[in-house]
Design a protein around this motif. Structure first.
Motif, PDB file in Angstrom:
ATOM      1  N   ALA A 272       0.803  -1.202  -0.427  1.00 49.09           N
ATOM      2  CA  ALA A 272      -0.123   0.386  -0.185  1.00 49.09           C
ATOM      3  C   ALA A 272       0.741   1.590  -0.239  1.00 49.09           C
ATOM      4  CB  ALA A 272      -1.194   0.301   1.446  1.00 49.09           C
ATOM      5  N   ILE A 273       1.843   1.133   0.362  1.00 53.11           N
ATOM      6  CA  ILE A 273       2.720   2.405   1.266  1.00 53.11           C
ATOM      7  C   ILE A 273       3.654   2.550  -0.379  1.00 53.11           C
ATOM      8  CG2 ILE A 273       5.181   3.013   2.099  1.00 53.11           C
ATOM      9  CD1 ILE A 273       3.514   2.018   4.038  1.00 53.11           C
TER      10      ILE A 273
ATOM     11  N   ALA B  54       3.722   5.933  -5.649  1.00 49.27           N
ATOM     12  CA  ALA B  54       4.107   5.267  -7.484  1.00 49.27           C
ATOM     13  C   ALA B  54       3.414   7.123  -7.919  1.00 49.27           C
ATOM     14  CB  ALA B  54       3.149   4.243  -7.520  1.00 49.27           C
ATOM     15  N   VAL B  55       1.891   6.498  -6.858  1.00 48.13           N
ATOM     16  CA  VAL B  55       0.746   8.173  -7.107  1.00 48.13           C
ATOM     17  C   VAL B  55       1.227   8.730  -7.428  1.00 48.13           C
ATOM     18  CG1 VAL B  55      -1.194   8.405  -6.398  1.00 48.13           C
ATOM     19  CG2 VAL B  55      -0.987   6.668  -6.598  1.00 48.13           C
ATOM     20  N   TYR B  56       2.008   9.856  -6.066  1.00 47.07           N
ATOM     21  CA  TYR B  56       2.614  10.847  -6.202  1.00 47.07           C
ATOM     22  C   TYR B  56       4.235  11.014  -6.767  1.00 47.07           C
ATOM     23  CZ  TYR B  56      -1.143  12.442  -2.562  1.00 47.07           C
ATOM     24  OH  TYR B  56      -2.264  12.585  -1.601  1.00 47.07           O
TER      25      TYR B  56
ATOM     26  N   LEU C 236       2.863  26.242 -14.514  1.00 43.26           N
ATOM     27  CA  LEU C 236       2.030  26.504 -12.970  1.00 43.26           C
ATOM     28  C   LEU C 236       1.754  25.550 -12.655  1.00 43.26           C
ATOM     29  CD1 LEU C 236       1.206  29.644 -13.794  1.00 43.26           C
ATOM     30  CD2 LEU C 236       3.154  29.490 -13.464  1.00 43.26           C
ATOM     31  N   ASN C 237       1.787  24.127 -12.584  1.00 42.81           N
ATOM     32  CA  ASN C 237       1.159  23.749 -12.078  1.00 42.81           C
ATOM     33  C   ASN C 237       2.413  23.147  -9.994  1.00 42.81           C
ATOM     34  OD1 ASN C 237      -0.356  20.899 -11.074  1.00 42.81           O
ATOM     35  ND2 ASN C 237       0.191  19.974 -12.965  1.00 42.81           N
ATOM     36  N   PHE C 238       1.742  22.766  -9.385  1.00 39.80           N
ATOM     37  CA  PHE C 238       2.982  23.018  -8.828  1.00 39.80           C
ATOM     38  C   PHE C 238       3.491  20.904  -8.208  1.00 39.80           C
ATOM     39  CE2 PHE C 238       2.815  27.790  -8.637  1.00 39.80           C
ATOM     40  CZ  PHE C 238       4.044  27.706  -8.365  1.00 39.80           C
ATOM     41  N   GLY C 239       1.865  20.611  -7.829  1.00 39.25           N
ATOM     42  CA  GLY C 239       1.691  18.915  -8.041  1.00 39.25           C
ATOM     43  C   GLY C 239       0.682  18.805  -6.893  1.00 39.25           C
TER      44      GLY C 239
ATOM     45  N   GLY D 243      -4.334  16.214  -0.352  1.00 39.27           N
ATOM     46  CA  GLY D 243      -5.366  15.434  -1.853  1.00 39.27           C
ATOM     47  C   GLY D 243      -5.264  16.451  -3.203  1.00 39.27           C
ATOM     48  N   GLN D 244      -5.497  17.433  -2.805  1.00 33.83           N
ATOM     49  CA  GLN D 244      -5.701  18.657  -3.955  1.00 33.83           C
ATOM     50  C   GLN D 244      -4.497  19.633  -4.599  1.00 33.83           C
ATOM     51  OE1 GLN D 244      -7.872  21.204  -2.093  1.00 33.83           O
ATOM     52  NE2 GLN D 244      -9.741  20.430  -0.799  1.00 33.83           N
TER      53      GLN D 244
END
Length: 319
Positions: free
Chosen positions: A47-48, A53-55, A75-78, A84-85
């Motif tokens: 799960a970790i 991997a998602v981030y 201008l996308n800071f992640g 989660g936003q």
């Protein structure tokens, strides 16, 4: 235009350098956002790994930085690890209140400092000079968090004139009533910010003004019988403008990060509180987003100060 192009290239280069140093320094810090999950017996390693991997933190640091830079160009800071936003939406949601607080306090500090500093210098070694110097000393020595607590105890708890914390009352309000309610809530924080910034600025302006009062051109103007008001507007203020403009340019980063402690004390959900909470939780995307905005404001403010000074004095060094 040549100077503007030179400054723009310099800003881009410095932003790249700052991003590299900040990114690798933050990730080199001990612990991480996923450290708590690794210690949680209910969280499996699978799960970790999936969460990482998602981030995108399962990749090598260099590859993470390249991905982050690609997103930054748009201008996308992640994505925030905590909420989660989108980081940009998180910053934009908290930015207005911090900008209002710091802009008002910064403007008030400069206006009051110039007035009190000049007055103290013009009344050198007199009663007014002594009182203003004591105010500056008290402002410089008083910790902002301690002053905030004193004001809360006296004005909020004992007198019940101002709210203890928050940005709005529990009852929802609209229009002018909402603005008045917000001003009521921000009165104490802005008062603390203004008083805390006066000390060093008053001493600085007073010192500069005293140097002007000792100059030959000022003494010559006095010998010609020029009135005090004209001396102020034509001899003192124009010579104070360059250092004041430089300070204003360098103070731009304080617009988003100058109230970290006060926002936490007064429970105001602004940029300062966001940065503090993100640092505690190791929310790397939010930290990097705020750092890059602060770095840009520092460099941009410096560039604008140079351009304004060049406009005031076209014969200054253009290098």
């Amino acid at each position: 235009m040549k100077l503007l192009l030179h400054k723009t290239i310099y800003i881009l280069f410095m932003l790249l350098l700052i991003s590299i140093i900040s990114f690798f320094a933050i990730h080199a810090a001990p612990n991480s956002f996923f450290g708590a999950g690794e210690l949680n017996p209910n969280m499996t390693q699978e799960a970790i790994d999936k969460l990482k991997a998602v981030y995108g933190v399962d990749k090598p640091l260099v590859e993470q930085y390249m991905d982050w830079m690609k997103n930054l160009l748009s201008l996308n800071f992640g994505i925030s690890f905590v909420s989660g936003q989108d980081v940009s939406s998180e910053i934009l949601k908290r930015l207005p209140v911090t900008l209002w607080m710091n802009s008002i306090s910064l403007l008030a500090v400069f206006l009051l400092s110039v007035w009190l500093g000049i007055k103290a210098a013009m009344e050198y070694e007199r009663k007014s000079d002594y009182i203003i110097r004591q105010i500056a000393l008290f402002s410089f020595a008083m910790p902002s968090f301690y002053l905030a607590l004193l004001l809360i105890i006296f004005f909020s708890v004992k007198l019940s004139l101002f709210p203890i914390a928050g940005l709005h009352s529990l009852e929802s309000k609209e229009g002018i009533s909402n603005i008045i309610d917000m001003v009521w809530h921000l009165s104490l924080p802005i008062t603390v910010m203004v008083f805390g910034g006066l000390g060093s600025m008053i001493v600085y302006i007073r010192s500069l003004t005293l140097e002007i009062l000792k100059s030959d051109y000022y003494l010559f103007a006095c010998s010609r019988g020029i009135k005090r008001k004209k001396l102020l507007y034509y001899y003192i203020l124009p010579n104070l403008m360059p250092p004041i403009i430089t300070l204003l340019g360098l103070s731009l980063p304080a617009l988003i990060g100058g109230s970290v402690i006060l926002e936490s004390i007064f429970g105001i959900e602004g940029m300062g509180q966001l940065f503090y909470l993100s640092a505690l939780s190791r929310d790397y995307p939010v930290i990097m987003g705020i750092l890059m905005i602060s770095a840009f404001l520092t460099l941009f403010g410096n560039m604008m100060a140079d351009l304004i000074l060049l406009k005031l004095n076209p014969y200054m060094n253009r290098g």
